[in-house]
Motif scaffolding. Structure first.
Motif, short mmCIF file in Angstrom:
data_model
loop_
_atom_site.label_atom_id
_atom_site.label_comp_id
_atom_site.label_asym_id
_atom_site.label_seq_id
_atom_site.Cartn_x
_atom_site.Cartn_y
_atom_site.Cartn_z
N PHE A 1 0.85 -1.20 0.00
CA PHE A 1 0.00 0.00 0.00
C PHE A 1 0.88 1.24 0.00
CE2 PHE A 1 -1.99 3.42 2.24
CZ PHE A 1 -3.35 3.32 2.05
N TRP A 2 0.49 2.24 -0.79
CA TRP A 2 1.21 3.52 -0.80
C TRP A 2 0.20 4.66 -0.78
CZ3 TRP A 2 2.57 -0.58 -3.85
CH2 TRP A 2 3.87 -1.08 -3.69
N ASP B 1 -3.46 -4.38 5.32
CA ASP B 1 -4.07 -4.80 6.59
C ASP B 1 -3.76 -3.81 7.71
OD1 ASP B 1 -4.81 -6.99 5.12
OD2 ASP B 1 -3.79 -8.46 6.38
N ASP B 2 -2.52 -3.35 7.78
CA ASP B 2 -2.12 -2.42 8.84
C ASP B 2 -2.84 -1.07 8.69
OD1 ASP B 2 -0.38 -4.39 9.76
OD2 ASP B 2 1.34 -3.53 8.70
N VAL B 3 -2.94 -0.58 7.47
CA VAL B 3 -3.58 0.71 7.23
C VAL B 3 -5.08 0.62 7.53
CG1 VAL B 3 -4.12 2.47 5.50
CG2 VAL B 3 -1.86 1.42 5.55
N GLU C 1 -8.75 -0.79 14.93
CA GLU C 1 -8.65 -2.18 15.37
C GLU C 1 -7.19 -2.57 15.59
OE1 GLU C 1 -10.81 -4.71 12.72
OE2 GLU C 1 -12.64 -3.54 12.94
N VAL C 2 -6.99 -3.52 16.46
CA VAL C 2 -5.65 -4.00 16.73
C VAL C 2 -5.38 -5.31 15.99
CG1 VAL C 2 -3.97 -4.45 18.56
CG2 VAL C 2 -5.97 -3.07 19.05
#
Length: 82
Positions: free
Chosen positions: A36-37, A52-54, A61-62
């Motif tokens: 992702f950018w 997923d992190d973004v 959410e964690v």
């Protein structure tokens, strides 16, 4: 019109433009490796994030953000957006 660039992280797929459905924010994504950018960053390995992190951070959410949703709930192709 030139073809989208190949992902520098996986060298498997092209980087495409997507947007978040809730607010229309556009970003670049490799659907092969989920790199992702943000638009203001260069699409190179050093600047790559993981989708997923973004998404987890945007949703507050964690854990895995895909437990109760699918991509189509959150993102969509941004074809034709400026």
């Amino acid at each position: 019109m030139s073809a989208p660039p190949i992902c520098p992280r996986c060298d498997q797929d092209q980087i495409q433009r997507y947007r978040f459905k809730d607010d229309g924010v556009v970003f670049s994504l490799c659907t092969e490796c989920d790199s992702f950018w943000w638009p203001q960053t260069a699409t190179d390995v050093a600047n790559a994030l993981f989708l997923d992190d973004v998404v987890a951070a945007r949703l507050g959410e964690v854990e895995n953000p895909w437990t109760n949703r699918i991509w189509a709930d959150v993102i969509e192709p941004a074809s034709g957006t400026g």
